[in-house]
Design an enzyme around this catalytic site. Structure first.
Site, PDB file in Angstrom:
ATOM      1  N   PRO A 267       0.814  -1.219   0.000  1.00 40.66           N
ATOM      2  CA  PRO A 267       0.000   0.000   0.000  1.00 40.66           C
ATOM      3  C   PRO A 267       0.847   1.269   0.000  1.00 40.66           C
ATOM      4  O   PRO A 267       1.877   1.322   0.672  1.00 40.66           O
ATOM      5  CB  PRO A 267      -0.763  -0.109   1.328  1.00 40.66           C
ATOM      6  CG  PRO A 267       0.157  -0.880   2.214  1.00 40.66           C
ATOM      7  CD  PRO A 267       0.888  -1.846   1.337  1.00 40.66           C
ATOM      8  N   CYS A 334       2.155  28.254 -16.864  1.00 38.83           N
ATOM      9  CA  CYS A 334       1.642  28.652 -18.181  1.00 38.83           C
ATOM     10  C   CYS A 334       1.065  27.475 -18.953  1.00 38.83           C
ATOM     11  O   CYS A 334       1.599  27.063 -19.992  1.00 38.83           O
ATOM     12  CB  CYS A 334       2.751  29.339 -18.958  1.00 38.83           C
ATOM     13  SG  CYS A 334       3.351  30.747 -18.040  1.00 38.83           S
ATOM     14  N   TYR A 363       1.481  10.850  -3.791  1.00 42.03           N
ATOM     15  CA  TYR A 363       1.628  11.272  -5.187  1.00 42.03           C
ATOM     16  C   TYR A 363       1.444  12.780  -5.343  1.00 42.03           C
ATOM     17  O   TYR A 363       0.956  13.264  -6.355  1.00 42.03           O
ATOM     18  CB  TYR A 363       0.664  10.486  -6.098  1.00 42.03           C
ATOM     19  CG  TYR A 363       0.795   8.992  -5.907  1.00 42.03           C
ATOM     20  CD1 TYR A 363       1.935   8.322  -6.319  1.00 42.03           C
ATOM     21  CD2 TYR A 363      -0.205   8.257  -5.261  1.00 42.03           C
ATOM     22  CE1 TYR A 363       2.086   6.959  -6.107  1.00 42.03           C
ATOM     23  CE2 TYR A 363      -0.060   6.886  -5.041  1.00 42.03           C
ATOM     24  CZ  TYR A 363       1.089   6.250  -5.466  1.00 42.03           C
ATOM     25  OH  TYR A 363       1.238   4.898  -5.248  1.00 42.03           O
TER      26      TYR A 363
HETATM   27  N1  LLP Z   1       2.952  -1.685  -5.963  1.00 46.10           N
HETATM   28  C1  LLP Z   1       3.273  -1.392  -7.234  1.00 46.10           C
HETATM   29  C2  LLP Z   1       4.014  -2.360  -8.015  1.00 46.10           C
HETATM   30  C3  LLP Z   1       2.868  -0.149  -7.781  1.00 46.10           C
HETATM   31  O1  LLP Z   1       3.179   0.121  -9.049  1.00 46.10           O
HETATM   32  C4  LLP Z   1       2.138   0.761  -7.000  1.00 46.10           C
HETATM   33  C5  LLP Z   1       1.689   2.058  -7.541  1.00 46.10           C
HETATM   34  C6  LLP Z   1       1.862   0.418  -5.660  1.00 46.10           C
HETATM   35  C7  LLP Z   1       2.276  -0.835  -5.172  1.00 46.10           C
HETATM   36  C8  LLP Z   1       1.134   1.329  -4.711  1.00 46.10           C
HETATM   37  O2  LLP Z   1      -0.165   1.628  -5.128  1.00 46.10           O
HETATM   38  P1  LLP Z   1      -1.149   2.428  -4.124  1.00 46.10           P
HETATM   39  O3  LLP Z   1      -1.393   1.553  -2.923  1.00 46.10           O
HETATM   40  O4  LLP Z   1      -0.488   3.689  -3.737  1.00 46.10           O
HETATM   41  O5  LLP Z   1      -2.373   2.650  -4.923  1.00 46.10           O
HETATM   42  N2  LLP Z   1       0.308   8.534  -9.543  1.00 46.10           N
HETATM   43  C9  LLP Z   1      -0.984   7.905  -9.337  1.00 46.10           C
HETATM   44  C10 LLP Z   1      -0.858   6.533  -8.736  1.00 46.10           C
HETATM   45  C11 LLP Z   1       0.053   5.619  -9.511  1.00 46.10           C
HETATM   46  C12 LLP Z   1       0.410   4.389  -8.739  1.00 46.10           C
HETATM   47  C13 LLP Z   1       1.544   3.669  -9.368  1.00 46.10           C
HETATM   48  N3  LLP Z   1       1.873   2.426  -8.750  1.00 46.10           N
HETATM   49  C14 LLP Z   1      -1.860   8.855  -8.529  1.00 46.10           C
HETATM   50  O6  LLP Z   1      -1.457   9.991  -8.263  1.00 46.10           O
HETATM   51  O7  LLP Z   1      -2.988   8.515  -8.171  1.00 46.10           O
END
Ligand code: LLP
Length: 395
Positions: A267, A334, A363
């Site tokens: 997570p 811009c 993020y």
């Molecule tokens: N494991 C892997 C292999 C991942 O690629 C990711 C996120 C996570 C775990 C963690 O995911 P989470 O629990 O945070 O959802 N930039 C985007 C989110 C992209 C996530 C990329 N990978 C945003 O701002 O919502």
């Protein structure tokens, strides 16, 4: 839910500290984090998923060293996707044997870095498995499988469908596991990550069913799989409602995963998302056919609204009673995409007023850039009622 951000009278407080005072001390724009929110969210995961498997915080969500140290101090490991993230995790006190290294494009140097330190690798292609075997044999690895399941999230946050670059499509997985064995590796883990900001347990249920089927067929082919990495993706509610129901996922896994199988989770957002508040100052109002409120924070500091049309609630740091107006809250960069909210209804802020952009702990800073030659933002952590500067403003 972010319960740490509340009004006291007309002043918005984070962990009982007025955000106006923090803005005065550190200037704006500034990211402010609540340690108690991070602990609360992490605790929720420890109480549920932590009882059936191990947690590895996805460093990409927010890699500030002080925040990493806080998370690792709770016994949570790290999910990393670059040498920089592995170094950040090690530097913040995460033991190498609690770090996993994921990602579709690992370089030789990064693989060697991980292997030298005993960091577990989740490989994403057969060519990557071959590259690992050239560096070292006898090593335990995970193979990331693309289960071809729709996570029902934003198209840029979906990673487990056939058209996505991630992992090895499930139909090709038996070959990849067999080849890994033949090359002298020990592929004992099926890993997957189907997307981010997932709001229901259903996609996990579908993906789990496919992964367990794969596991059975691998076992009957004499490939002993002992662990399942379910990835991350647990969504948070940006509108103030309930977050992803981790207890439902816990119940599902408890029911369906065979005894003795090790589980892990990665997570990011769930732990960090609610903890962050981005405080910005109103520079100008422009009232013509539309009303624009121009603030000092830009899309380079928080790209989520521009990139994913993500919604982050925006609150006045000092409440006003004046009549509501419909306005757009825009930054100084811009680009027309430099907009944090369109058509919001709020009392028109004055020049110099402060606004708080909620749920920006994950993020937010980690995706920021210096576009338009703007300095990177400072970060402040509120811990035990005290603000601490955990990153200086860039130059
Ligand atoms: N494991 C892997 C292999 C991942 O690629 C990711 C996120 C996570 C775990 C963690 O995911 P989470 O629990 O945070 O959802 N930039 C985007 C989110 C992209 C996530 C990329 N990978 C945003 O701002 O919502």
């Amino acid at each position: 839910m972010n319960n740490d951000l509340i009004y006291q009278g007309s002043d918005l407080m984070l962990d009982r500290l007025p955000l106006a005072a923090i803005a005065k001390e550190y200037g704006t724009p500034v990211y402010v984090y609540s340690a108690s929110s991070i602990r609360g969210q992490a605790d929720r995961l420890m109480q549920s998923l932590g009882t059936i498997g191990s947690l590895r915080y996805a460093v990409k969500a927010n890699a500030n060293p002080a925040l990493l140290a806080l998370v690792f101090g709770m016994g949570i490991g790290a999910d990393s996707v670059s040498r920089g993230e592995m170094q950040a995790a090690l530097g913040a006190g995460c033991p190498a044997d609690r770090i996993v290294f994921s990602g579709v494009g690992k370089t030789q140097e990064e693989l060697a870095f991980a292997l030298d330190r005993g960091i577990f690798i989740n490989a994403e292609s057969e060519e990557e498995l071959a590259a690992i075997a050239r560096l070292q044999t006898g090593v335990h690895v995970g193979i990331r499988i693309n289960p071809c399941v729709d996570a029902h999230t934003h198209q840029y946050m979906t990673t487990g469908m056939a058209e996505n670059k991630f992992g090895i499509p499930i139909d090709f997985a038996p070959r990849a596991f067999r080849e890994a064995m033949d090359k002298g590796l020990v592929p004992d883990t099926i890993s997957c990550h189907i997307g981010s900001q997932i709001t229901s347990v259903e996609p996990y249920r579908k993906s789990l069913a496919r992964l367990l089927e794969l596991r059975d067929s691998l076992m009957s082919d004499g490939i002993p799989v002992s662990a399942l990495d379910m990835g991350g993706g647990f969504g948070i509610n940006y509108e103030g409602g309930a977050d992803f129901a981790v207890e439902d996922l816990q119940a599902l896994l408890h029911r369906d995963v065979p005894q003795g199988m090790k589980l892990s989770f990665e997570p990011g957002r769930y732990i960090m998302g609610h903890a962050g508040t981005l405080v910005t100052r109103v520079l100008y109002r422009k009232r013509y056919a539309r009303t624009f409120v121009v603030v000092d924070v830009g899309m380079n500091d928080l790209i989520r609204p521009a990139l994913y049309q993500a919604h982050h609630a925006i609150l006045p740091v000092t409440r006003r009673d004046s009549e509501l107006v419909t306005c757009d809250i825009v930054g100084p960069v811009c680009e027309s995409a430099d907009c944090f909210a369109r058509d919001v209804s709020m009392p028109l802020p004055d020049q110099g007023d402060l606004l708080a952009i909620r749920d920006t702990g994950a993020y937010g800073w980690s995706m920021s850039s210096t576009y338009n030659s703007r300095p990177l933002l400072p970060e402040v952590l509120i811990e035990d009622g005290e603000p601490v500067l955990i990153r200086e403003r860039g130059l």
